[in-house]
Design an enzyme around this catalytic site. Structure first.
Site, PDB file in Angstrom:
ATOM      1  N   SER A 120      57.112  30.165  16.648  1.00 59.64           N
ATOM      2  CA  SER A 120      56.390  31.302  17.212  1.00 59.64           C
ATOM      3  C   SER A 120      54.994  30.930  17.683  1.00 59.64           C
ATOM      4  O   SER A 120      54.297  31.760  18.272  1.00 59.64           O
ATOM      5  CB  SER A 120      56.281  32.421  16.161  1.00 59.64           C
ATOM      6  OG  SER A 120      55.595  31.952  15.006  1.00 59.64           O
ATOM      7  N   HIS A 143      61.873  31.375  21.684  1.00 56.94           N
ATOM      8  CA  HIS A 143      61.258  32.195  20.653  1.00 56.94           C
ATOM      9  C   HIS A 143      61.883  33.587  20.628  1.00 56.94           C
ATOM     10  O   HIS A 143      61.614  34.429  21.483  1.00 56.94           O
ATOM     11  CB  HIS A 143      59.741  32.298  20.903  1.00 56.94           C
ATOM     12  CG  HIS A 143      59.033  33.140  19.889  1.00 56.94           C
ATOM     13  ND1 HIS A 143      57.907  33.879  20.184  1.00 56.94           N
ATOM     14  CD2 HIS A 143      59.297  33.381  18.566  1.00 56.94           C
ATOM     15  CE1 HIS A 143      57.519  34.520  19.113  1.00 56.94           C
ATOM     16  NE2 HIS A 143      58.343  34.245  18.121  1.00 56.94           N
ATOM     17  N   GLU A 155      61.233  34.457  24.458  1.00 52.95           N
ATOM     18  CA  GLU A 155      60.313  33.650  25.254  1.00 52.95           C
ATOM     19  C   GLU A 155      60.930  32.252  25.412  1.00 52.95           C
ATOM     20  O   GLU A 155      61.215  31.586  24.420  1.00 52.95           O
ATOM     21  CB  GLU A 155      58.959  33.523  24.559  1.00 52.95           C
ATOM     22  CG  GLU A 155      58.138  34.793  24.555  1.00 52.95           C
ATOM     23  CD  GLU A 155      56.799  34.612  23.859  1.00 52.95           C
ATOM     24  OE1 GLU A 155      55.770  34.909  24.476  1.00 52.95           O
ATOM     25  OE2 GLU A 155      56.789  34.176  22.683  1.00 52.95           O
ATOM     26  N   ASN A 193      52.771  36.380  20.879  1.00 57.86           N
ATOM     27  CA  ASN A 193      52.030  36.261  19.620  1.00 57.86           C
ATOM     28  C   ASN A 193      50.526  36.289  19.811  1.00 57.86           C
ATOM     29  O   ASN A 193      49.789  36.723  18.924  1.00 57.86           O
ATOM     30  CB  ASN A 193      52.446  34.988  18.879  1.00 57.86           C
ATOM     31  CG  ASN A 193      53.427  35.300  17.769  1.00 57.86           C
ATOM     32  OD1 ASN A 193      53.572  36.443  17.350  1.00 57.86           O
ATOM     33  ND2 ASN A 193      54.104  34.291  17.281  1.00 57.86           N
TER      34      ASN A 193
END
Length: 284
Positions: A120, A143, A155, A193
């Site tokens: 992440s 991700h 992602e 994130n």
């Protein structure tokens, strides 16, 4: 899809197990490895509850449950990884741990196998360096978001030397299992994130300042911002220690704006990690 018949998942925790389930319900035989067989089998057992919840909500057909679960093979060794077409790593955000398992599968998997990491926050180019040079072009970030069986976004992050064919393959894989992939540049924390932890850090700061309680902030984010879950419930779901680890990585990369808040460190030191320990911002 063409070129994908068998998948290997490294890790049978919440993320690894649900990623394995995403592929299994889409018809792919999936090998799910943990450090010991008991953990791998526990990871699979938790998926029964996941599917039962999906059936109750009308998101999954009850008659397909047993077949989907049967496609997931829990294991504590790499024997079955010799024939997989795609490996997805979903273990703890620790470079040395990831390096060890990538070294292992690099020796075992066939040359054309695609490697993906569910990291992440760690840059993909950094992780790719753990592999042999002829494997690096087939390494990519993928991700998924928690809970992976429900959340649609993935992602897809190419590293510096990732081949375009690998990017296309991973994008197609995601679409094939019902996900929506977006291509993201290889930077620490990627896109989501960096946005999410900026919000989490500010939410933590609000609690430290006595502006509002975790419960009220969660309510505000759900009712005022339209979020499906509030920041404190989210940290409890995904593990407060993971939130702290990611923020430490972001802080190292970007400085003060991602400096972890003392209250989160205190929660982790007290082992109030969330659902996994039965106590976090809430009691379970």
């Amino acid at each position: 899809m063409e070129g994908l018949k068998k998948v290997g998942v490294l890790g049978a925790g919440m993320m690894g197990a649900e990623i394995a389930l995403c592929f299994a319900v889409s018809g792919f035989e999936t090998v799910m490895k943990e450090t010991n067989l008991e953990l791998a089998e526990k990871g699979k057992a938790r998926l029964v509850k996941t599917l039962d919840g999906a059936i109750q909500k009308g998101r999954f057909q009850a008659q397909d449950k047993e077949a989907a679960l049967a496609r997931i093979i829990p294991t504590d060794n790499y024997d079955l990884f010799e024939k997989v077409d795609l490996v997805i790593e979903a273990v703890y955000e620790n470079l040395e741990v990831k390096k060890g398992i990538f070294n292992d599968v690099d020796r075992i998997c066939k040359p054309g196998c695609i490697f993906a990491s569910n990291t992440s926050s760690i840059p993909i180019t950094q992780l790719a360096a753990f592999l042999k040079p002829d494997r690096i072009g087939r390494f990519i970030g993928a991700h998924f978001f928690s809970p992976a069986f429900v959340m649609k976004l993935v992602e897809v992050i190419p590293g510096l030397e990732t081949m375009e064919e690998t990017v296309a393959f991973m994008m197609e894989c995601c679409t094939c299992i019902g996900k929506t992939p977006i291509r993201v540049k290889d930077v620490t924390g990627f896109a989501v994130n960096r946005i999410a932890h900026a919000m989490l850090i500010e939410a933590l700061r609000l609690v430290e300042e006595g502006v509002a309680s975790p419960e009220d902030i969660d309510t505000a984010c759900r009712m005022g911002l339209g979020h499906p879950v509030g920041p404190f419930a989210l940290m409890d779901l995904t593990n407060n220690s993971l939130a702290l680890k990611v923020q430490e990585i972001l802080y190292e990369a970007y400085g003060e704006r991602f400096k972890p808040r003392p209250i989160l460190k205190q929660m982790v030191h007290a082992n109030h990690l969330g659902r996994v320990t039965g106590k976090g911002w809430y009691t379970y």
